[in-house]
Write a protein that holds these residues in place. Structure first.
Motif, PDB file in Angstrom:
ATOM      1  N   ASP A   1      -8.858   6.098   5.870  1.00 15.16           N
ATOM      2  CA  ASP A   1      -9.251   4.921   5.105  1.00 15.16           C
ATOM      3  C   ASP A   1      -8.454   4.910   3.807  1.00 15.16           C
ATOM      4  N   ILE A   2      -8.266   3.726   3.260  1.00 10.77           N
ATOM      5  CA  ILE A   2      -7.487   3.572   2.038  1.00 10.77           C
ATOM      6  C   ILE A   2      -8.067   2.426   1.218  1.00 10.77           C
ATOM      7  N   ALA A   3      -8.029   2.584  -0.108  1.00 13.96           N
ATOM      8  CA  ALA A   3      -8.536   1.530  -0.992  1.00 13.96           C
ATOM      9  C   ALA A   3      -7.622   1.412  -2.201  1.00 13.96           C
ATOM     10  N   LEU A   4      -7.394   0.184  -2.618  1.00 15.06           N
ATOM     11  CA  LEU A   4      -6.604  -0.074  -3.818  1.00 15.06           C
ATOM     12  C   LEU A   4      -7.545  -0.002  -5.015  1.00 15.06           C
ATOM     13  N   ILE A   5      -7.215   0.855  -5.981  1.00 15.97           N
ATOM     14  CA  ILE A   5      -8.043   0.987  -7.185  1.00 15.97           C
ATOM     15  C   ILE A   5      -7.482   0.132  -8.309  1.00 15.97           C
ATOM     16  N   GLU A   6      -6.183   0.233  -8.534  1.00 18.48           N
ATOM     17  CA  GLU A   6      -5.565  -0.536  -9.614  1.00 18.48           C
ATOM     18  C   GLU A   6      -4.161  -0.943  -9.212  1.00 18.48           C
ATOM     19  N   LYS A   7      -3.911  -2.230  -9.275  1.00 21.55           N
ATOM     20  CA  LYS A   7      -2.581  -2.748  -8.967  1.00 21.55           C
ATOM     21  C   LYS A   7      -1.774  -2.807 -10.252  1.00 21.55           C
ATOM     22  N   VAL A   8      -0.606  -2.227 -10.225  1.00 21.42           N
ATOM     23  CA  VAL A   8       0.261  -2.209 -11.393  1.00 21.42           C
ATOM     24  C   VAL A   8       1.266  -3.341 -11.257  1.00 21.42           C
ATOM     25  N   GLU A   9       1.338  -4.167 -12.279  1.00 20.50           N
ATOM     26  CA  GLU A   9       2.314  -5.248 -12.267  1.00 20.50           C
ATOM     27  C   GLU A   9       3.707  -4.648 -12.383  1.00 20.50           C
ATOM     28  N   ARG A  10       4.586  -5.089 -11.535  1.00 17.51           N
ATOM     29  CA  ARG A  10       5.928  -4.521 -11.495  1.00 17.51           C
ATOM     30  C   ARG A  10       6.833  -5.255 -12.467  1.00 17.51           C
ATOM     31  N   THR A  11       7.390  -4.486 -13.359  1.00 12.75           N
ATOM     32  CA  THR A  11       8.393  -5.008 -14.274  1.00 12.75           C
ATOM     33  C   THR A  11       9.516  -3.989 -14.337  1.00 12.75           C
ATOM     34  N   ALA A  12      10.671  -4.423 -14.748  1.00 10.82           N
ATOM     35  CA  ALA A  12      11.801  -3.505 -14.832  1.00 10.82           C
ATOM     36  C   ALA A  12      11.508  -2.378 -15.826  1.00 10.82           C
ATOM     37  N   LEU A  13      10.896  -2.692 -16.961  1.00 11.28           N
ATOM     38  CA  LEU A  13      10.579  -1.677 -17.959  1.00 11.28           C
ATOM     39  C   LEU A  13       9.558  -0.689 -17.421  1.00 11.28           C
ATOM     40  N   ARG A  14       8.522  -1.177 -16.739  1.00 12.41           N
ATOM     41  CA  ARG A  14       7.495  -0.296 -16.204  1.00 12.41           C
ATOM     42  C   ARG A  14       8.072   0.653 -15.158  1.00 12.41           C
ATOM     43  N   ASP A  15       8.936   0.142 -14.278  1.00 15.88           N
ATOM     44  CA  ASP A  15       9.573   0.990 -13.271  1.00 15.88           C
ATOM     45  C   ASP A  15      10.446   2.047 -13.926  1.00 15.88           C
TER      46      ASP A  15
ATOM     47  N   GLY B   1       3.581   2.960  -8.077  1.00 17.08           N
ATOM     48  CA  GLY B   1       2.746   2.951  -9.262  1.00 17.08           C
ATOM     49  C   GLY B   1       1.314   2.525  -9.047  1.00 17.08           C
ATOM     50  N   ASN B   2       0.997   1.846  -7.942  1.00 18.15           N
ATOM     51  CA  ASN B   2      -0.384   1.433  -7.701  1.00 18.15           C
ATOM     52  C   ASN B   2      -1.284   2.656  -7.558  1.00 18.15           C
ATOM     53  N   LEU B   3      -2.469   2.587  -8.140  1.00 18.95           N
ATOM     54  CA  LEU B   3      -3.454   3.653  -8.028  1.00 18.95           C
ATOM     55  C   LEU B   3      -4.289   3.387  -6.783  1.00 18.95           C
ATOM     56  N   ILE B   4      -4.343   4.373  -5.881  1.00 18.40           N
ATOM     57  CA  ILE B   4      -5.070   4.195  -4.621  1.00 18.40           C
ATOM     58  C   ILE B   4      -5.966   5.397  -4.351  1.00 18.40           C
ATOM     59  N   ALA B   5      -6.940   5.179  -3.501  1.00 19.06           N
ATOM     60  CA  ALA B   5      -7.799   6.246  -2.985  1.00 19.06           C
ATOM     61  C   ALA B   5      -7.559   6.334  -1.490  1.00 19.06           C
ATOM     62  N   VAL B   6      -7.391   7.561  -0.999  1.00 23.86           N
ATOM     63  CA  VAL B   6      -7.128   7.772   0.421  1.00 23.86           C
ATOM     64  C   VAL B   6      -8.095   8.822   0.942  1.00 23.86           C
ATOM     65  N   ILE B   7      -8.715   8.545   2.069  1.00 22.34           N
ATOM     66  CA  ILE B   7      -9.557   9.519   2.767  1.00 22.34           C
ATOM     67  C   ILE B   7      -8.827   9.862   4.050  1.00 22.34           C
TER      68      ILE B   7
ATOM     69  N   ALA C   1     -19.445  13.462   7.054  1.00 21.52           N
ATOM     70  CA  ALA C   1     -18.255  14.213   6.641  1.00 21.52           C
ATOM     71  C   ALA C   1     -17.934  15.292   7.667  1.00 21.52           C
ATOM     72  N   SER C   2     -16.662  15.577   7.796  1.00 18.46           N
ATOM     73  CA  SER C   2     -16.229  16.643   8.690  1.00 18.46           C
ATOM     74  C   SER C   2     -15.633  17.763   7.855  1.00 18.46           C
ATOM     75  N   PHE C   3     -15.302  18.876   8.493  1.00 17.87           N
ATOM     76  CA  PHE C   3     -14.751  20.014   7.771  1.00 17.87           C
ATOM     77  C   PHE C   3     -13.331  19.759   7.272  1.00 17.87           C
ATOM     78  N   ASN C   4     -12.605  18.904   7.923  1.00 20.27           N
ATOM     79  CA  ASN C   4     -11.221  18.622   7.529  1.00 20.27           C
ATOM     80  C   ASN C   4     -11.125  17.209   6.952  1.00 20.27           C
ATOM     81  N   GLU C   5     -11.991  16.884   6.012  1.00 19.37           N
ATOM     82  CA  GLU C   5     -11.943  15.572   5.379  1.00 19.37           C
ATOM     83  C   GLU C   5     -11.650  15.761   3.898  1.00 19.37           C
ATOM     84  N   PHE C   6     -10.615  15.074   3.430  1.00 18.23           N
ATOM     85  CA  PHE C   6     -10.209  15.174   2.034  1.00 18.23           C
ATOM     86  C   PHE C   6     -10.144  13.785   1.438  1.00 18.23           C
ATOM     87  N   ARG C   7     -10.324  13.727   0.147  1.00 22.96           N
ATOM     88  CA  ARG C   7     -10.228  12.476  -0.591  1.00 22.96           C
ATOM     89  C   ARG C   7      -9.211  12.670  -1.694  1.00 22.96           C
TER      90      ARG C   7
END
Length: 128
Positions: free
Chosen positions: A97-111, A65-71, A2-8
């Motif tokens: 770095d980036i990771a997909l945590i949860e993919k949200v199915e796209r629908t007109a109602l959900r959007d 809407g997708n839930l992601i993690a970003v470092i 880890a470095s001093f300027n690293e965020f998650r």
């Protein structure tokens, strides 16, 4: 290590990612991630840049809407307003770095529900 300027960050993609050509066969991807602030009970919208080695992965993962993690690292850019002389400091996040945590199915109602939720959020006015 880890470095001093690293965020998650863990949050939802606020909108679909945009792929931008920066040179022949080189791209960067930009998107905005919405993260919750428990202490302030509101959402923060953080602009993110994925450099060329992450651009394609970010472009695939970052859909509204997708839930992601970003470092990555926080970066700043100072811009001086020529008419007033004020210095504006823009803060953005550069992904390493980036990771997909949860993919949200796209629908007109959900959007529509997502947009309605965002529109209902209180807008904080800046103090002068």
């Amino acid at each position: 290590m880890a470095s001093f300027n690293e965020f998650r960050l863990i949050g939802s993609c606020y909108s679909d990612a945009h792929k931008i050509s920066i040179a022949k066969d080189r791209y960067k991807t930009t998107f905005t991630i919405a993260v919750d602030s428990v202490a302030q009970k509101k959402k923060h919208f953080i602009p993110v840049v994925a450099p060329s080695y992450l651009a394609e992965k970010a472009f695939q993962f970052c859909r509204n809407g997708n839930l992601i993690a970003v470092i990555g690292e926080l970066m700043t850019n100072e811009v001086t307003d020529r008419s007033t002389g004020f210095i504006n400091i823009n803060v953005y996040f550069v992904a390493t770095d980036i990771a997909l945590i949860e993919k949200v199915e796209r629908t007109a109602l959900r959007d529509k529900l997502f947009v309605d939720d965002v529109n209902k959020m209180p807008i904080e006015e800046e103090e002068t």
